[in-house]
Each structure stands twice: as C-alpha cells, then as structure tokens.
Design an enzyme around this catalytic site. Sequence first.
Site, PDB file in Angstrom:
ATOM      1  N   CYS A  92      53.017  65.333 -47.861  1.00  0.00           N
ATOM      2  CA  CYS A  92      51.671  65.459 -47.160  1.00  0.00           C
ATOM      3  C   CYS A  92      52.031  65.634 -45.662  1.00  0.00           C
ATOM      4  O   CYS A  92      52.641  66.798 -45.374  1.00  0.00           O
ATOM      5  CB  CYS A  92      50.983  64.342 -47.564  1.00  0.00           C
ATOM      6  N   HIS A 181      50.463  64.015 -53.277  1.00  0.00           N
ATOM      7  CA  HIS A 181      51.126  62.747 -53.233  1.00  0.00           C
ATOM      8  C   HIS A 181      51.700  62.561 -54.413  1.00  0.00           C
ATOM      9  O   HIS A 181      50.789  62.026 -55.349  1.00  0.00           O
ATOM     10  CB  HIS A 181      50.239  61.475 -52.606  1.00  0.00           C
ATOM     11  N   GLU A 183      53.801  60.005 -55.208  1.00  0.00           N
ATOM     12  CA  GLU A 183      54.335  58.752 -55.060  1.00  0.00           C
ATOM     13  C   GLU A 183      53.323  57.520 -55.143  1.00  0.00           C
ATOM     14  O   GLU A 183      53.871  56.484 -55.523  1.00  0.00           O
ATOM     15  CB  GLU A 183      54.947  58.497 -53.688  1.00  0.00           C
TER      16      GLU A 183
END
Length: 244
Positions: A92, A181, A183
Amino acid sequence: MTPRPRVLVIQHEDDCPVAMIEPWLAEVGLACDVLAAHEGRAVPAHLVDHVALVVLGGRMGAGDDADHRWLTPTKALITTVVSAGLPFLGVCLGHQLGAVALGGQVRRHVRPTRALHPLGLTDEGRADELLGGLGPVPAVLHWNDDVVTRTPPASTVLARSPDGAVQALRLGPRAWGVQFHPEVTARTVRGWAADRVLTAQEELIVDELARRTPELHRSWARLVHGFGRVVLEEPHPGPVREPS
C-alpha cells in the site's frame, strides 16, 4: 543452530502493524526486525544486517515528508535496496513510496477505495515469478486513498484494479509493490478506524473479511511465502555496507 536470515520491516504507525507477514515469513525460514519509524527510530541508509526490505502501509501520503520526516530516508533506502538487487516488498503506502522513489508519481484517487477486489493480473503479471505462481486468488483487500498514476521507468504493471488503477508493480529484478493489503486480519482493519465510526459499507467489507479469512489468508500467505522464497533461494549480492 544457524540464525535465520533477517528482513527489515519499516512500520509507519501503530495501527498498521506487520501483522501476518511476520509469521508467514517465519514459515519459510525468515525472521523480521520491525523498525517503528514513526517513533523516531532512524531509517538506515543501507541494509547491513538484513537480506531484504518490507515497507508497510500508513495513512500518510507518499509525498508527506514535511509532516513525516522518516519518509525521505525510507524512499532513499528503497532506491538503494532495489538498485543493489536486494529483495523489496512494498505494501500500500510502501508500494507508493517505492514508485515515487524510483521516478513514478502518486496522486489522490478519484474516490477512496475500500473493497475486496479481484486480483486483475496483466499478461506480465501472469508470467511474473511472484504473482504468476499464486494460483486462484479469491480477492485482495484495498483500503487506500492514493494510487500510482505514473509508473517508474523500467517498472512493469503486474495487475490492475477493476477501475484500471495500478494494483501491483514489478519495480526491479527482485522488487515488488502491491496496492492491496496481503497482511491484514479483520481486527487490523478495524484498528484503522479507531478514531471514527466505520461507514456502513466499510462494516460490510470488514465483516466479509472476517467471514472469509481462512480462504483469503490461504492465498495471501502464498504471496508472502513466495516473496520469502525469493529472498532465500535466489543468489543476492549481500547487504550493502557503508565504507569504513
């Protein structure tokens, strides 16, 4: 016991932690050292004791150096790492910082993006050693206001969002940036709105993320595992050390 190779992870705020990247890299034999740049820890000029760099997301923009002074040395470090052929993954904001550091441009998107989007691989993305080998990816989470509007010279667009925005870039031989994202957990995303109330649409997205976490994490973990294997399996020139 041989110590695990270590990855430097730059964090920009408490609410955007390393999250699942750390345990997923550990599964392929890598350790993470998280540098909390927003707490005043100095960003190094080179990787010395680390074999790769990961730069996380954050609310600030890629050009907000005046308000977040660690962004300038972070961009310089990204340039050094990519130029040295060392592995880099930007998530990001980290993706946007990588694009700007290497000569691209980032601007505010036409509207904030809060969505679980398909991974829209380009032909180059389908052939890419990292993204092309992921297999089916049910969706990736976007939670961003800015996007890359001009890609750096010599970079390759690997994926585009449904609206055509750059979703993933190859920034160098062993360097990638992803606008999404890979994660996060639903708890992580709720932390991004700790100072306000989520909109109804955002609540739906977070609820869907929570419901689909096992399915989504299987594919997101493959991405992080793949990056870890690049770090471990490909020969690299080693950390760049400052002259004594």
